[in-house]
Design a protein around this motif. Sequence first.
Motif, PDB file in Angstrom:
ATOM      1  N   GLN A   1      92.966  58.451 -54.446  1.00  0.00           N
ATOM      2  CA  GLN A   1      92.692  59.705 -55.143  1.00  0.00           C
ATOM      3  C   GLN A   1      91.348  59.647 -55.864  1.00  0.00           C
ATOM      4  OE1 GLN A   1      94.530  62.904 -55.341  1.00  0.00           O
ATOM      5  NE2 GLN A   1      92.361  63.097 -55.789  1.00  0.00           N
ATOM      6  N   TRP A   2      91.047  58.515 -56.464  1.00  0.00           N
ATOM      7  CA  TRP A   2      89.765  58.332 -57.136  1.00  0.00           C
ATOM      8  C   TRP A   2      88.620  58.508 -56.131  1.00  0.00           C
ATOM      9  CZ3 TRP A   2      88.836  53.467 -60.735  1.00  0.00           C
ATOM     10  CH2 TRP A   2      87.689  53.682 -61.510  1.00  0.00           C
ATOM     11  N   ALA A   3      88.769  57.883 -54.972  1.00  0.00           N
ATOM     12  CA  ALA A   3      87.753  58.019 -53.924  1.00  0.00           C
ATOM     13  C   ALA A   3      87.606  59.470 -53.486  1.00  0.00           C
ATOM     14  CB  ALA A   3      88.123  57.143 -52.726  1.00  0.00           C
ATOM     15  N   LEU A   4      88.728  60.181 -53.428  1.00  0.00           N
ATOM     16  CA  LEU A   4      88.684  61.581 -52.998  1.00  0.00           C
ATOM     17  C   LEU A   4      87.941  62.469 -53.994  1.00  0.00           C
ATOM     18  CD1 LEU A   4      92.283  61.988 -51.524  1.00  0.00           C
ATOM     19  CD2 LEU A   4      90.119  62.087 -50.270  1.00  0.00           C
ATOM     20  N   PHE A   5      87.946  62.096 -55.267  1.00  0.00           N
ATOM     21  CA  PHE A   5      87.164  62.862 -56.235  1.00  0.00           C
ATOM     22  C   PHE A   5      85.681  62.850 -55.848  1.00  0.00           C
ATOM     23  CE2 PHE A   5      90.472  61.915 -59.767  1.00  0.00           C
ATOM     24  CZ  PHE A   5      91.192  63.046 -59.401  1.00  0.00           C
ATOM     25  N   TYR A   6      85.192  61.673 -55.438  1.00  0.00           N
ATOM     26  CA  TYR A   6      83.801  61.586 -54.995  1.00  0.00           C
ATOM     27  C   TYR A   6      83.607  62.355 -53.693  1.00  0.00           C
ATOM     28  CZ  TYR A   6      83.261  57.857 -58.459  1.00  0.00           C
ATOM     29  OH  TYR A   6      83.223  57.139 -59.625  1.00  0.00           O
ATOM     30  N   ALA A   7      84.580  62.240 -52.800  1.00  0.00           N
ATOM     31  CA  ALA A   7      84.486  62.949 -51.519  1.00  0.00           C
ATOM     32  C   ALA A   7      84.429  64.461 -51.731  1.00  0.00           C
ATOM     33  CB  ALA A   7      85.672  62.581 -50.631  1.00  0.00           C
ATOM     34  N   MET A   8      85.189  64.942 -52.697  1.00  0.00           N
ATOM     35  CA  MET A   8      85.199  66.380 -52.987  1.00  0.00           C
ATOM     36  C   MET A   8      83.832  66.883 -53.431  1.00  0.00           C
ATOM     37  SD  MET A   8      88.911  66.376 -54.883  1.00  0.00           S
ATOM     38  CE  MET A   8      88.758  67.949 -55.731  1.00  0.00           C
ATOM     39  N   GLU A   9      83.024  65.976 -53.964  1.00  0.00           N
ATOM     40  CA  GLU A   9      81.674  66.334 -54.409  1.00  0.00           C
ATOM     41  C   GLU A   9      80.622  66.006 -53.350  1.00  0.00           C
ATOM     42  OE1 GLU A   9      81.271  67.953 -57.137  1.00  0.00           O
ATOM     43  OE2 GLU A   9      83.327  67.704 -57.900  1.00  0.00           O
ATOM     44  N   GLY A  10      81.074  65.494 -52.192  1.00  0.00           N
ATOM     45  CA  GLY A  10      80.137  65.128 -51.137  1.00  0.00           C
ATOM     46  C   GLY A  10      79.384  63.847 -51.419  1.00  0.00           C
ATOM     47  N   GLU A  11      79.887  63.055 -52.357  1.00  0.00           N
ATOM     48  CA  GLU A  11      79.247  61.782 -52.700  1.00  0.00           C
ATOM     49  C   GLU A  11      79.885  60.679 -51.851  1.00  0.00           C
ATOM     50  OE1 GLU A  11      79.815  61.498 -56.911  1.00  0.00           O
ATOM     51  OE2 GLU A  11      78.496  63.182 -57.347  1.00  0.00           O
ATOM     52  N   TRP A  12      79.465  60.630 -50.585  1.00  0.00           N
ATOM     53  CA  TRP A  12      80.174  59.816 -49.608  1.00  0.00           C
ATOM     54  C   TRP A  12      80.001  58.312 -49.833  1.00  0.00           C
ATOM     55  CZ3 TRP A  12      83.826  62.398 -47.707  1.00  0.00           C
ATOM     56  CH2 TRP A  12      83.687  63.765 -47.472  1.00  0.00           C
ATOM     57  N   ASP A  13      78.846  57.875 -50.306  1.00  0.00           N
ATOM     58  CA  ASP A  13      78.665  56.439 -50.566  1.00  0.00           C
ATOM     59  C   ASP A  13      79.620  55.964 -51.651  1.00  0.00           C
ATOM     60  OD1 ASP A  13      76.782  55.938 -48.656  1.00  0.00           O
ATOM     61  OD2 ASP A  13      75.055  56.139 -49.997  1.00  0.00           O
ATOM     62  N   GLN A  14      79.717  56.722 -52.736  1.00  0.00           N
ATOM     63  CA  GLN A  14      80.623  56.345 -53.816  1.00  0.00           C
ATOM     64  C   GLN A  14      82.076  56.437 -53.367  1.00  0.00           C
ATOM     65  OE1 GLN A  14      78.346  59.027 -56.629  1.00  0.00           O
ATOM     66  NE2 GLN A  14      79.104  57.539 -58.110  1.00  0.00           N
ATOM     67  N   ALA A  15      82.380  57.456 -52.579  1.00  0.00           N
ATOM     68  CA  ALA A  15      83.738  57.601 -52.053  1.00  0.00           C
ATOM     69  C   ALA A  15      84.090  56.408 -51.178  1.00  0.00           C
ATOM     70  CB  ALA A  15      83.856  58.900 -51.255  1.00  0.00           C
ATOM     71  N   TYR A  16      83.153  55.988 -50.354  1.00  0.00           N
ATOM     72  CA  TYR A  16      83.378  54.864 -49.436  1.00  0.00           C
ATOM     73  C   TYR A  16      83.606  53.578 -50.222  1.00  0.00           C
ATOM     74  CZ  TYR A  16      82.721  51.902 -45.317  1.00  0.00           C
ATOM     75  OH  TYR A  16      82.905  50.996 -44.296  1.00  0.00           O
ATOM     76  N   GLU A  17      82.745  53.314 -51.194  1.00  0.00           N
ATOM     77  CA  GLU A  17      82.865  52.089 -51.986  1.00  0.00           C
ATOM     78  C   GLU A  17      84.190  52.044 -52.740  1.00  0.00           C
ATOM     79  OE1 GLU A  17      81.042  49.325 -52.042  1.00  0.00           O
ATOM     80  OE2 GLU A  17      79.903  50.238 -50.408  1.00  0.00           O
ATOM     81  N   LYS A  18      84.618  53.188 -53.253  1.00  0.00           N
ATOM     82  CA  LYS A  18      85.892  53.219 -53.979  1.00  0.00           C
ATOM     83  C   LYS A  18      87.059  53.014 -53.016  1.00  0.00           C
ATOM     84  CE  LYS A  18      86.025  53.645 -57.644  1.00  0.00           C
ATOM     85  NZ  LYS A  18      86.064  52.559 -58.679  1.00  0.00           N
ATOM     86  N   ALA A  19      86.978  53.600 -51.840  1.00  0.00           N
ATOM     87  CA  ALA A  19      88.044  53.428 -50.850  1.00  0.00           C
ATOM     88  C   ALA A  19      88.169  51.964 -50.436  1.00  0.00           C
ATOM     89  CB  ALA A  19      87.777  54.303 -49.626  1.00  0.00           C
ATOM     90  N   LYS A  20      87.056  51.261 -50.358  1.00  0.00           N
ATOM     91  CA  LYS A  20      87.085  49.843 -49.964  1.00  0.00           C
ATOM     92  C   LYS A  20      87.871  48.997 -50.959  1.00  0.00           C
ATOM     93  CE  LYS A  20      83.550  47.573 -48.409  1.00  0.00           C
ATOM     94  NZ  LYS A  20      82.161  47.046 -48.240  1.00  0.00           N
ATOM     95  N   THR A  21      87.928  49.451 -52.204  1.00  0.00           N
ATOM     96  CA  THR A  21      88.648  48.659 -53.208  1.00  0.00           C
ATOM     97  C   THR A  21      90.156  48.667 -52.973  1.00  0.00           C
ATOM     98  OG1 THR A  21      88.842  50.500 -54.812  1.00  0.00           O
ATOM     99  CG2 THR A  21      86.855  49.132 -54.933  1.00  0.00           C
ATOM    100  N   MET A  22      90.633  49.513 -52.061  1.00  0.00           N
ATOM    101  CA  MET A  22      92.053  49.505 -51.720  1.00  0.00           C
ATOM    102  C   MET A  22      92.436  48.289 -50.883  1.00  0.00           C
ATOM    103  SD  MET A  22      93.153  53.400 -50.719  1.00  0.00           S
ATOM    104  CE  MET A  22      91.866  53.736 -49.514  1.00  0.00           C
ATOM    105  N   ILE A  23      91.483  47.723 -50.160  1.00  0.00           N
ATOM    106  CA  ILE A  23      91.776  46.707 -49.150  1.00  0.00           C
ATOM    107  C   ILE A  23      92.586  45.523 -49.677  1.00  0.00           C
ATOM    108  CG2 ILE A  23      90.696  44.995 -47.622  1.00  0.00           C
ATOM    109  CD1 ILE A  23      88.571  47.114 -46.942  1.00  0.00           C
ATOM    110  N   PRO A  24      92.239  44.936 -50.840  1.00  0.00           N
ATOM    111  CA  PRO A  24      93.015  43.769 -51.295  1.00  0.00           C
ATOM    112  C   PRO A  24      94.469  44.083 -51.650  1.00  0.00           C
ATOM    113  CG  PRO A  24      90.901  43.932 -52.439  1.00  0.00           C
ATOM    114  CD  PRO A  24      91.105  45.220 -51.726  1.00  0.00           C
ATOM    115  N   TYR A  25      94.758  45.359 -51.871  1.00  0.00           N
ATOM    116  CA  TYR A  25      96.101  45.739 -52.323  1.00  0.00           C
ATOM    117  C   TYR A  25      96.944  46.373 -51.228  1.00  0.00           C
ATOM    118  CZ  TYR A  25      93.281  45.438 -56.582  1.00  0.00           C
ATOM    119  OH  TYR A  25      92.426  45.017 -57.574  1.00  0.00           O
TER     120      TYR A  25
END
Length: 231
Positions: free
Chosen positions: A169-193
Amino acid sequence: MQKNDEMIQEAYELVGQRLPKETFLEVDHPNNRVLIAVTCLRAGAAHLAYRLFESVAQEGPKENANHHFAYVRSLVEMAEIDAEHGRYQRAAEHMSVALAEYPESMGYMMSRVHLEAYLAYYQYQAGMKGEALKGIAALCAREAQAFNELPPHDARALVGPGLCYALHQWALFYAMEGEWDQAYEKAKTMIPYASFVDEAGVEEAERLRSQGNGEAAFTVLTEAIRYRDGE
């Protein structure tokens, strides 16, 4: 419940055949009204369901645990209906009260973490972006700490799904603003969990990102990370 006789009659005509008669004979019981409301909601009568949930919520918190569950669930259901109709401010208000009154023993019924993520989404959509981002950050930090305090298998099973949902959801906030780099980096933080990560999908996402296709990269990455039950 006399003032609600008309509402109950309307509900009975719509879904009476789907529920035991006792449910309608004992409508003073908040759990029965919640059951009727949920059945109305499934029948597509959201407005009627909302009024039934509201009749429970208006009674306030309860000492009886089962009745209190009905109170909290009614607020949650009202928030979700409000959001579906674009009433995000009202949705946030109802969800805030639900979370303030949420008993930990209710965890088997609905996840507190998911409700907190919903609240952040409602706040964001209502224009309270600063509050939403602060809330989702605190939620993720708390759940990450809880994850690290458990053995890996237990952590992924018990904490991982909710934590990944919140991070998504946090990543989607960035995606909603078209901030794809930030959205991508936040989405990557899901991987360890996450419960499962498709490494080929992650590689494809990285390739797309290197080519400057941020939106497609984000989509492929999030599809490669699985954390929900049944996935």
